[in-house]
Design an enzyme around this catalytic site. Sequence first.
Site, PDB file in Angstrom:
ATOM      1  N   LYS A 244       0.846  -1.198   0.000  1.00 17.15           N
ATOM      2  CA  LYS A 244       0.000   0.000   0.000  1.00 17.15           C
ATOM      3  C   LYS A 244       0.880   1.248   0.000  1.00 17.15           C
ATOM      4  O   LYS A 244       1.942   1.247   0.628  1.00 17.15           O
ATOM      5  CB  LYS A 244      -0.862   0.022   1.274  1.00 17.15           C
ATOM      6  CG  LYS A 244      -2.029  -0.933   1.275  1.00 17.15           C
ATOM      7  CD  LYS A 244      -2.871  -0.764   2.531  1.00 17.15           C
ATOM      8  CE  LYS A 244      -4.000  -1.778   2.598  1.00 17.15           C
ATOM      9  NZ  LYS A 244      -5.028  -1.588   1.562  1.00 17.15           N
ATOM     10  N   ARG A 318     -10.370 -11.364   1.195  1.00 14.60           N
ATOM     11  CA  ARG A 318     -11.255 -12.337   0.545  1.00 14.60           C
ATOM     12  C   ARG A 318     -10.634 -13.730   0.536  1.00 14.60           C
ATOM     13  O   ARG A 318     -11.354 -14.728   0.492  1.00 14.60           O
ATOM     14  CB  ARG A 318     -11.597 -11.845  -0.880  1.00 14.60           C
ATOM     15  CG  ARG A 318     -10.397 -11.636  -1.760  1.00 14.60           C
ATOM     16  CD  ARG A 318     -10.724 -10.857  -3.023  1.00 14.60           C
ATOM     17  NE  ARG A 318     -10.829  -9.416  -2.784  1.00 14.60           N
ATOM     18  CZ  ARG A 318     -11.175  -8.532  -3.711  1.00 14.60           C
ATOM     19  NH1 ARG A 318     -11.435  -8.933  -4.939  1.00 14.60           N
ATOM     20  NH2 ARG A 318     -11.254  -7.244  -3.422  1.00 14.60           N
TER      21      ARG A 318
END
Length: 468
Positions: A244, A318
């Site tokens: 990130k 996920r």
Amino acid sequence: MNLNLTTKKIDVEIDIVLVKNKKIKENKEILKSLNFKGTDEESALLPELGKLYVGCETDDVDNIRIAIATAIKALNKTNFKSASIKCKDNLSAYIDGFELGNYTFDKYKSKTKEFKKEDKNIYIVVNSIDKNIQKEFEEAVSICESVNMARDFVNTTPDDFYPSIMAKEAIRIAKENELECKILDEDYLEKNNMGAMLAVGRASRHRSKLIHLTYKPTGKTKAKKKIVLVGKGLTYDSGGLSLKPSDFMVSMKSDKSGGCAVLGIMNTIADLNLPIEVHGIVGAVENMIGGDAYKPDDVLYAKNGKTIEIRNTDAEGRLVLADCLCYAQDEIDDIDYIFDFATLTGACVVGVGQYTSGIMGNNQKLNYKVVKNALDSGELATTLPFNRYLKKTLKSEIADICNISSTRYGGAITAGMFLDNFIKDENKQKWVHVDIAGPAFVESSWGYNPHGASGAGIRMAIEFIKSL
Ligand code: BES
Ligand code: ZN
Ligand code: ZN
């Protein structure tokens, strides 16, 4: 702060008065000179008269919560030790306002405040106390305590709260509430082919944990329904090798919010005495970088045998949820409802704003019910509908499915549709995905929520469970 329920007029230093609909009924001149108009989040303290006025523009229940939170915050700025307020109805909203509005997180402040919040005695004066009122009071206090516990967990730094700490807290919660508790480690994940969850935690110095708590009604009450709650417990999300940018990494200690919400719900469920079996499952993992990190281009094997092409290691939640959802459906049979709570996508925050959760799944009627339960509980939520066209964007050339979509649009929905690949046919209509990426952690206070963690998901889930 000690909250007390009473029918008697108690001798207190401060009387809290809610000014409804901007209609000031007493001390008009003084309040006018203080420029108090009775708008939301406005308060005026008249110490000589022993009165604290707070604005409450409408009769909306959430407005009461905000007004009460405004009152307790104003009181906390003073040295007064006792206060009372009259309550005709919506008792639980008053409790929410006091308990949730009073929350602060000062674990890392070296100087403690001069006056202690703990010393304050608050009396809620009701007309009569019967069994129902007493129950409403105790349940609301229990729920708020669990919300505040979850807030503490989420606000705690990643160096102080990593997967094994999360497991330790789960064990404590289980002991205090007489729940069954299983903590499964990486050996278990490996033996049970949970390659997706396993890969995400590989570069971390903290070993991943799968937490499974179970509440079964005791005594004569038999469970009428079985509900499973799965939480994303990323104790830190650096993004992994798809690192990130610095600004986006700040606050990623909040990526465990879904898991913390599940722990919060499990901490309260026994207090509610419901004829419902509740399972709380948390995938506690840290997503880091390093020589052993999983990579874009890897293909992972999930517990249900599906292969996943990794194209972005920052879409890790996920992967953890995929295996946790498979675990839940393999280990627990005859499920009535299966929910997952996750800070899953930035796209959800972009789409609906930072205060609202996205509710997804194959059963639109169930989605709407969850939205209603959320709103009733004081949480904001809206549905985000799946569709066949977005589903196609998850196709992979080399594996069964890709972990990111080929389009940058509709990212919250495509993440939800990714999870759908790990829901068994018999559970398709029973599953609800709740993306709490926005409201779980907001870096400024809003309503009765403080800066930082809010405990999103807990009150909505409890409202749902109670409604069954
Ligand atoms: N934990 C983040 C999502 C998130 C973003 C939560 C902002 C709270 C606030 C998640 O793991 C993530 O990084 N998702 C990516 C997915 C993308 C790579 C498809 C995102 O949202 O950018
Ligand atoms: Zn991520
Ligand atoms: Zn994440």
